[in-house]
Design a protein around this motif. Structure first.
Motif, PDB file in Angstrom:
ATOM      1  N   ILE A  36      -2.346  -5.391  -4.425  1.00 31.26           N
ATOM      2  CA  ILE A  36      -2.832  -5.930  -3.280  1.00 31.26           C
ATOM      3  C   ILE A  36      -3.079  -7.308  -3.659  1.00 31.26           C
ATOM      4  O   ILE A  36      -2.792  -8.392  -2.952  1.00 31.26           O
ATOM      5  CB  ILE A  36      -4.088  -5.383  -2.732  1.00 31.26           C
ATOM      6  CG1 ILE A  36      -3.599  -3.976  -1.728  1.00 31.26           C
ATOM      7  CG2 ILE A  36      -4.512  -6.126  -1.487  1.00 31.26           C
ATOM      8  CD1 ILE A  36      -4.553  -3.246  -1.220  1.00 31.26           C
ATOM      9  N   ASN A  37      -4.068  -7.399  -4.710  1.00 30.54           N
ATOM     10  CA  ASN A  37      -4.367  -8.795  -5.201  1.00 30.54           C
ATOM     11  C   ASN A  37      -3.512  -9.718  -5.605  1.00 30.54           C
ATOM     12  O   ASN A  37      -3.271 -10.839  -5.408  1.00 30.54           O
ATOM     13  CB  ASN A  37      -5.407  -8.800  -6.049  1.00 30.54           C
ATOM     14  CG  ASN A  37      -6.951  -8.346  -5.751  1.00 30.54           C
ATOM     15  OD1 ASN A  37      -6.928  -8.243  -4.363  1.00 30.54           O
ATOM     16  ND2 ASN A  37      -7.757  -7.926  -6.389  1.00 30.54           N
ATOM     17  N   GLN A  38      -2.456  -9.213  -6.424  1.00 29.18           N
ATOM     18  CA  GLN A  38      -1.362  -9.841  -6.698  1.00 29.18           C
ATOM     19  C   GLN A  38      -0.365 -10.144  -5.860  1.00 29.18           C
ATOM     20  O   GLN A  38       0.225 -11.354  -5.739  1.00 29.18           O
ATOM     21  CB  GLN A  38      -0.456  -8.934  -8.043  1.00 29.18           C
ATOM     22  CG  GLN A  38       0.660  -9.812  -8.411  1.00 29.18           C
ATOM     23  CD  GLN A  38       1.696  -8.692  -9.415  1.00 29.18           C
ATOM     24  OE1 GLN A  38       1.407  -7.754  -9.535  1.00 29.18           O
ATOM     25  NE2 GLN A  38       2.669  -9.411  -9.924  1.00 29.18           N
ATOM     26  N   ASN A  39      -0.045  -9.416  -4.663  1.00 24.04           N
ATOM     27  CA  ASN A  39       0.487  -9.871  -3.521  1.00 24.04           C
ATOM     28  C   ASN A  39       0.018 -10.972  -2.915  1.00 24.04           C
ATOM     29  O   ASN A  39       0.996 -12.087  -2.244  1.00 24.04           O
ATOM     30  CB  ASN A  39       0.552  -8.574  -2.399  1.00 24.04           C
ATOM     31  CG  ASN A  39       1.278  -8.760  -1.187  1.00 24.04           C
ATOM     32  OD1 ASN A  39       2.722  -8.685  -1.128  1.00 24.04           O
ATOM     33  ND2 ASN A  39       0.941  -9.134  -0.147  1.00 24.04           N
ATOM     34  N   GLU A  40      -1.312 -10.841  -2.836  1.00 25.55           N
ATOM     35  CA  GLU A  40      -2.068 -12.184  -2.184  1.00 25.55           C
ATOM     36  C   GLU A  40      -1.813 -13.427  -2.979  1.00 25.55           C
ATOM     37  O   GLU A  40      -1.571 -14.633  -2.341  1.00 25.55           O
ATOM     38  CB  GLU A  40      -3.438 -11.927  -1.968  1.00 25.55           C
ATOM     39  CG  GLU A  40      -4.172 -13.054  -1.120  1.00 25.55           C
ATOM     40  CD  GLU A  40      -3.956 -13.283   0.129  1.00 25.55           C
ATOM     41  OE1 GLU A  40      -4.287 -14.426   0.690  1.00 25.55           O
ATOM     42  OE2 GLU A  40      -3.320 -12.481   0.726  1.00 25.55           O
ATOM     43  N   ARG A  41      -1.625 -13.153  -4.213  1.00 27.81           N
ATOM     44  CA  ARG A  41      -1.593 -14.572  -5.007  1.00 27.81           C
ATOM     45  C   ARG A  41      -0.554 -15.327  -4.832  1.00 27.81           C
ATOM     46  O   ARG A  41       0.109 -16.139  -4.843  1.00 27.81           O
ATOM     47  CB  ARG A  41      -1.924 -14.130  -6.457  1.00 27.81           C
ATOM     48  CG  ARG A  41      -3.442 -14.143  -6.862  1.00 27.81           C
ATOM     49  CD  ARG A  41      -3.680 -14.236  -8.224  1.00 27.81           C
ATOM     50  NE  ARG A  41      -3.053 -12.987  -8.805  1.00 27.81           N
ATOM     51  CZ  ARG A  41      -3.719 -11.823  -9.215  1.00 27.81           C
ATOM     52  NH1 ARG A  41      -4.827 -11.468  -8.973  1.00 27.81           N
ATOM     53  NH2 ARG A  41      -2.999 -10.589  -9.689  1.00 27.81           N
ATOM     54  N   GLN A  42       0.711 -14.281  -4.864  1.00 29.37           N
ATOM     55  CA  GLN A  42       2.156 -14.648  -4.619  1.00 29.37           C
ATOM     56  C   GLN A  42       2.399 -15.114  -3.202  1.00 29.37           C
ATOM     57  O   GLN A  42       3.313 -16.347  -3.140  1.00 29.37           O
ATOM     58  CB  GLN A  42       3.065 -13.407  -4.888  1.00 29.37           C
ATOM     59  CG  GLN A  42       3.031 -13.089  -6.295  1.00 29.37           C
ATOM     60  CD  GLN A  42       3.898 -11.616  -6.626  1.00 29.37           C
ATOM     61  OE1 GLN A  42       4.098 -11.027  -5.435  1.00 29.37           O
ATOM     62  NE2 GLN A  42       4.242 -11.242  -7.723  1.00 29.37           N
ATOM     63  N   ALA A  43       1.707 -14.831  -2.088  1.00 26.80           N
ATOM     64  CA  ALA A  43       1.738 -15.373  -0.775  1.00 26.80           C
ATOM     65  C   ALA A  43       1.178 -16.629  -0.614  1.00 26.80           C
ATOM     66  O   ALA A  43       1.359 -17.251   0.166  1.00 26.80           O
ATOM     67  CB  ALA A  43       1.180 -14.231   0.200  1.00 26.80           C
ATOM     68  N   ALA A  44       0.067 -16.868  -1.435  1.00 25.27           N
ATOM     69  CA  ALA A  44      -0.552 -18.162  -1.336  1.00 25.27           C
ATOM     70  C   ALA A  44       0.072 -19.462  -1.598  1.00 25.27           C
ATOM     71  O   ALA A  44       1.089 -19.562  -2.475  1.00 25.27           O
ATOM     72  CB  ALA A  44      -1.807 -18.177  -2.271  1.00 25.27           C
ATOM     73  N   ILE A  99       0.896  -1.274  -0.060  1.00 23.78           N
ATOM     74  CA  ILE A  99       0.124   0.173   0.080  1.00 23.78           C
ATOM     75  C   ILE A  99       0.663   1.273   0.158  1.00 23.78           C
ATOM     76  O   ILE A  99       0.444   2.282  -0.832  1.00 23.78           O
ATOM     77  CB  ILE A  99      -1.015  -0.084   1.417  1.00 23.78           C
ATOM     78  CG1 ILE A  99      -1.940  -0.907   1.260  1.00 23.78           C
ATOM     79  CG2 ILE A  99      -1.925   1.313   1.167  1.00 23.78           C
ATOM     80  CD1 ILE A  99      -2.673  -1.451   2.359  1.00 23.78           C
ATOM     81  N   ALA A 100       1.848   1.265   0.977  1.00 26.68           N
ATOM     82  CA  ALA A 100       2.776   2.339   0.855  1.00 26.68           C
ATOM     83  C   ALA A 100       3.314   2.663  -0.406  1.00 26.68           C
ATOM     84  O   ALA A 100       3.720   3.834  -0.652  1.00 26.68           O
ATOM     85  CB  ALA A 100       3.947   2.366   1.890  1.00 26.68           C
ATOM     86  N   SER A 101       3.668   1.811  -1.308  1.00 31.12           N
ATOM     87  CA  SER A 101       4.404   2.071  -2.604  1.00 31.12           C
ATOM     88  C   SER A 101       3.436   2.659  -3.482  1.00 31.12           C
ATOM     89  O   SER A 101       3.601   2.858  -4.746  1.00 31.12           O
ATOM     90  CB  SER A 101       4.911   0.845  -2.927  1.00 31.12           C
ATOM     91  OG  SER A 101       3.874  -0.106  -3.631  1.00 31.12           O
TER      92      SER A 101
END
Length: 226
Positions: A218-226, A150-152
């Motif tokens: 945000i959604n891409q970050n969640e997919r990568q973390a999954a 979010i900060a970026s």
């Protein structure tokens, strides 16, 4: 008797003038709304006015880049403000990979008519990269948000006119200060006159781009973390 007749004559003479003023005011309001709808349609081609009659609030919904979006103008005349303000709220109303509400408010000194920020109970510690004047709150204690991501995506808040960033599972919203009321007129007549402040299609699109890019990140970050 003469005085009473004179007063009656003046009153009768004023009636047509007051009616003319009322018609002129309605015509100006209609012309301003038409101009703003044209600005919204320049960006959100299928925008529909879905306003519910709330005074000072006009809402459009539609699609942009195959995403459901909303644009709203809000006149904020709360007595706690030094001057009435006119806000533009732009939202991407698509699913976001977060499990709670995160509300970032810039300089939260007084209540607003456009936000539930004051009703959120839990403060979120800021990560590096967040504006110094920002305060973060959430509705659920212990919920984790991708604050570095979010900060970026907060460049738009560096200009001082972006007021709020709201992230929920159902979308992302940015609120922007369009104008404050003219001080002299409000001080004398208590009328909120915003001069020539109008919706700029470039601003609407810029806010949509910013909100959309943040949601995607945000959604891409969640997919990568999954």
């Amino acid at each position: 008797m003469t005085s009473a007749l004179l007063v009656g004559a003046v009153a009768l003479a004023l009636i047509p003038h007051l009616a003319w003023l009322a018609r002129a005011s309605r015509n100006r309001a209609s012309a301003a709304l038409a101009a703003e709808e044209a600005s919204v349609h320049a960006v959100i081609k299928d925008a529909a006015n879905v306003s519910d009659g709330t005074a000072g609030v006009v809402t459009w919904t539609g699609s942009w880049n195959d995403r459901r979006v909303q644009a709203r103008t809000i006149v904020d005349t709360l007595a706690t403000r030094k001057l009435p303000a006119r806000w533009l709220s732009v939202s991407i109303t698509e699913k976001v990979a977060v499990s709670g509400t995160l509300d970032m408010m810039m300089r939260p000194g007084s209540p607003t008519t456009f936000s539930n920020f004051d009703h959120l109970d839990h403060t979120v510690p800021k990560a590096a990269g967040f504006p110094s004047e920002a305060v973060l709150r959430t509705d659920r204690k212990g919920v984790r948000f991708p604050l570095d991501v979010i900060a970026s995506h907060l460049d738009i808040f560096a200009e001082g006119r972006a007021k709020e960033l709201l992230i929920t599972p159902n979308g992302v919203r940015i609120v922007w200060l369009l104008a404050e009321a003219e001080r002299a007129r409000y001080g004398v007549f208590r009328q909120a006159d915003f001069g020539n402040a109008r919706l700029d299609p470039l601003l609407i699109e810029r806010l949509l781009l910013s909100a959309s890019a943040l949601r995607d990140a945000i959604n891409q970050n969640e997919r990568q973390a999954a």
